[in-house]
Motif scaffolding. Sequence first.
Motif, short mmCIF file in Angstrom:
data_model
loop_
_atom_site.label_atom_id
_atom_site.label_comp_id
_atom_site.label_asym_id
_atom_site.label_seq_id
_atom_site.Cartn_x
_atom_site.Cartn_y
_atom_site.Cartn_z
N LEU A 155 26.01 50.46 48.83
CA LEU A 155 26.26 51.01 47.50
C LEU A 155 25.69 50.05 46.46
CD1 LEU A 155 27.66 52.91 45.47
CD2 LEU A 155 29.75 51.57 45.82
N GLN B 15 23.82 49.82 42.22
CA GLN B 15 23.70 50.48 40.93
C GLN B 15 22.25 50.84 40.66
OE1 GLN B 15 25.48 47.71 38.11
NE2 GLN B 15 27.46 48.73 38.32
N ALA B 16 22.05 51.79 39.79
CA ALA B 16 20.70 52.19 39.40
C ALA B 16 19.93 50.97 38.90
CB ALA B 16 20.77 53.26 38.32
N THR C 185 23.69 54.64 48.71
CA THR C 185 24.32 55.30 47.57
C THR C 185 23.97 54.52 46.32
OG1 THR C 185 26.15 56.06 48.94
CG2 THR C 185 26.46 56.12 46.56
N VAL C 186 23.42 55.23 45.33
CA VAL C 186 23.02 54.60 44.08
C VAL C 186 23.85 55.20 42.96
CG1 VAL C 186 21.12 54.05 42.54
CG2 VAL C 186 20.68 54.37 44.99
N SER C 187 24.64 54.37 42.33
CA SER C 187 25.49 54.85 41.23
C SER C 187 24.77 54.68 39.90
CB SER C 187 26.81 54.09 41.22
OG SER C 187 26.58 52.72 40.95
N SER C 188 25.10 55.57 38.97
CA SER C 188 24.44 55.52 37.65
C SER C 188 25.19 54.63 36.69
CB SER C 188 24.35 56.93 37.09
OG SER C 188 25.63 57.51 37.01
N THR D 71 19.99 58.54 46.45
CA THR D 71 21.18 58.57 47.31
C THR D 71 20.97 59.53 48.47
OG1 THR D 71 22.69 58.00 45.51
CG2 THR D 71 23.63 59.18 47.40
N LYS E 288 17.26 54.81 42.01
CA LYS E 288 17.78 55.84 41.12
C LYS E 288 18.90 56.59 41.83
CE LYS E 288 13.11 56.63 39.33
NZ LYS E 288 12.05 57.65 39.12
N PRO E 289 19.80 57.20 41.07
CA PRO E 289 20.85 58.00 41.72
C PRO E 289 20.29 59.06 42.66
CG PRO E 289 21.41 57.62 39.43
CD PRO E 289 20.02 57.09 39.62
#
Length: 122
Positions: free
Chosen positions: A11, A13-14, A119-122, A91, A87-88
């Motif tokens: 996991l 972040q963007a 998993t990429v969170s925004s 994911t 980027k999200p």
Amino acid sequence: QVQLVESGGGLVQAGDSLRLSCAAPGLTFSSYAMGWFRQAPGKEREFVASIRWSSTSTYYADSVKGRFTISRDNAKNTVYLQMNSLKPEDTAVYYCTAQSASRVGTALYDYWGQGTQVTVSS
């Protein structure tokens, strides 16, 4: 029995980076083109990148071109996917593939890994 074992997902972040690895013990590694596919929830599996046996030829999906880099170490029987500027929409579960020379250019792959979640969170 040949197995492809992916690792390196997680996991993030963007804008962050990740490097995926795929080890292929027992495979005559240098004789196979290696690649990565991904599958996002509710979507079909899609091609991400591939690399021929001598690393001289690499191919990328337009969606990752310029951000992802595929490479291989034939001495370690390992293929890598360096993913930058995530980027999200990146994911997905990422799968490693091995394709023998006779199947290159087709949609047939000899081996698939079990996948690793990115998993990429925004």
